[in-house]
Design an enzyme around this catalytic site. Sequence first.
Site, short mmCIF file in Angstrom:
data_model
loop_
_atom_site.label_atom_id
_atom_site.label_comp_id
_atom_site.label_asym_id
_atom_site.label_seq_id
_atom_site.Cartn_x
_atom_site.Cartn_y
_atom_site.Cartn_z
CD GLU A 102 -20.57 -64.94 64.80
OE1 GLU A 102 -19.74 -63.70 64.16
OE2 GLU A 102 -21.25 -65.44 63.77
CB CYS A 115 -28.48 -71.29 67.41
SG CYS A 115 -27.82 -72.19 66.24
CB CYS A 122 -17.23 -77.10 60.99
SG CYS A 122 -18.11 -78.98 60.52
CB CYS A 126 -21.47 -78.90 54.30
SG CYS A 126 -21.62 -80.14 55.45
CB CYS A 129 -21.65 -74.80 55.87
SG CYS A 129 -21.59 -74.29 57.63
N GLY A 175 -19.73 -76.24 63.97
CA GLY A 175 -19.17 -77.37 64.24
C GLY A 175 -20.12 -78.67 64.25
CD GLU A 176 -21.68 -83.48 63.09
OE1 GLU A 176 -22.10 -82.89 62.42
OE2 GLU A 176 -22.12 -84.29 64.24
CB SER A 229 -27.73 -81.43 57.97
OG SER A 229 -27.68 -80.69 59.23
CG LEU A 230 -31.83 -85.68 53.79
CD1 LEU A 230 -30.69 -86.83 54.07
CD2 LEU A 230 -33.23 -86.09 53.76
CG HIS A 231 -28.58 -79.98 53.48
ND1 HIS A 231 -29.41 -79.15 53.98
CD2 HIS A 231 -27.60 -80.10 54.43
CE1 HIS A 231 -29.18 -78.82 55.32
NE2 HIS A 231 -28.01 -79.26 55.66
CG ASN A 306 -29.50 -67.90 55.92
OD1 ASN A 306 -30.54 -67.26 55.33
ND2 ASN A 306 -29.88 -68.88 56.80
CB CYS A 349 -28.98 -71.49 59.36
SG CYS A 349 -30.53 -71.56 59.85
N1 SAH Z 1 -22.71 -79.80 62.01
C1 SAH Z 1 -24.18 -80.00 62.21
C2 SAH Z 1 -24.65 -78.72 63.23
C3 SAH Z 1 -24.91 -77.50 62.20
S1 SAH Z 1 -26.47 -77.04 62.26
C4 SAH Z 1 -25.07 -80.31 61.06
O1 SAH Z 1 -24.46 -80.41 59.96
O2 SAH Z 1 -26.44 -80.51 61.32
C5 SAH Z 1 -26.58 -75.71 61.09
C6 SAH Z 1 -27.44 -75.98 59.85
O3 SAH Z 1 -27.70 -75.02 58.92
C7 SAH Z 1 -27.27 -77.35 59.22
O4 SAH Z 1 -28.44 -77.91 58.73
C8 SAH Z 1 -26.39 -76.82 58.12
O5 SAH Z 1 -26.36 -77.67 57.01
C9 SAH Z 1 -27.17 -75.47 57.99
N2 SAH Z 1 -26.43 -74.42 57.07
C10 SAH Z 1 -25.06 -74.47 56.77
N3 SAH Z 1 -24.93 -73.40 56.08
C11 SAH Z 1 -26.29 -73.05 55.66
C12 SAH Z 1 -26.54 -71.92 54.85
N4 SAH Z 1 -25.43 -71.06 54.26
N5 SAH Z 1 -28.04 -71.51 54.70
C13 SAH Z 1 -28.84 -72.15 55.47
N6 SAH Z 1 -28.55 -73.36 56.16
C14 SAH Z 1 -27.12 -73.43 56.19
#
Ligand code: SAH
Length: 377
Positions: A102, A115, A122, A126, A129, A175-176, A229-231, A306, A349
Amino acid sequence: MNEAATPAVAATRVNLFDLDRAGLQQFFVGIGEKKYRAEQVMKWLYHQQVDRFDAMTDVGRALRTRLQECAELVLPKVMHEQQSADGTTKWVLALAGGNAIEMVYIPETGRGTLCVSSQVGCSLNCSFCSTAKQGFNRNLATSEIIGQVWIANQRLKALGRGERPLTNVVMMGMGEPLLNFENVVAAMDLMRDDFAFGLANKRVTLSTAGLVPMIDALSARSDVSLAVSLHAPNDALRDQLVPLNRKYPIAELLAACNRYVAKRPRAAITFEYTLMKGVNDHPEHARALVKLLRRVPSKLNLIPFNPFPGADYERSDAETIEAFKRIVMEAGLIATVRRTRGDDIDAACGQLVGQVLDRTRRSREHRARLEERSDAA
Ligand code: SAH
């Protein structure tokens, strides 16, 4: 990890969408033609958006016939196109081999962002995700990555979204991207090449979960914007959310970010931080984050979580998100809350799923858990 660019289909004919400018020059020299043919053909492929050799009228007939024999022009196919009430548009694309991915277009005032996905599924797992739940299937070919930009550009024009609907690309789909390094770098070169899409460096952003050695490799090869992507503001929590952190903990990740910006004077790293209720959204987390990010030129992108079927997390409340944002902004960080777009079409996302055939154990387990839950309900 530094694998060679892999074409979409193992065929004797070269798919010219798999090649960046240098690759095309090599290809033409290899068949006994002049280098300039690369630019000539790129203008047809990317400016005129032609995908047939016989439409390339200023390429001599003999060469066109030759190209038909030794090359091909293969792009993903649009299976499904869906427009959200807010203008967000999502496409499902069919790939060779039966997979699907997608991609999402997000229009805003003065810009339009695509995007783009880099892999089918992937491998990083995580915990929040939905792409992770599908497991990993394969890397996308360069043609399948640049093909997303090609198709979106063509469809958006057809939908009457203006002459230049696409101004930004973010590698934030499935994907990464740093685990598909060569193909992603070649595709990002095409995004920024004047003979292809001609986007400015800062308008192409690669987002990574934090593969430290590959951030350095990217720094040596490409001048795109970097998002990380820190989180979580500490290793204990980040280990749970982003398992890759066990290999490359926060201190090493931030050091790599600093090396990346040191080579690019006005650049800043965008840190993504998905806010999950009761998990990483406490004022203490915000204050710890401030301390961390003081060490790096940065922008903070707060993403309300999300949800997706079977998710173990919930979105933080609006007041919690506001309070979090206030703390980081009062401390002097630049922070934005990502508006949730296209949630009526599951285009936000972390909600991109696609169709991963030949699924891995992880996706089978996820589906089994969903079935268990629905049996219990
Ligand atoms: N693998 C790469 C590219 C993915 S980018 C990375 O991790 O950066 C997608 C972004 O959306 C990342 O920051 C990911 O952590 C975030 N993401 C993944 N699942 C999500 C969700 N359910 N709600 C909000 N953000 C999410």
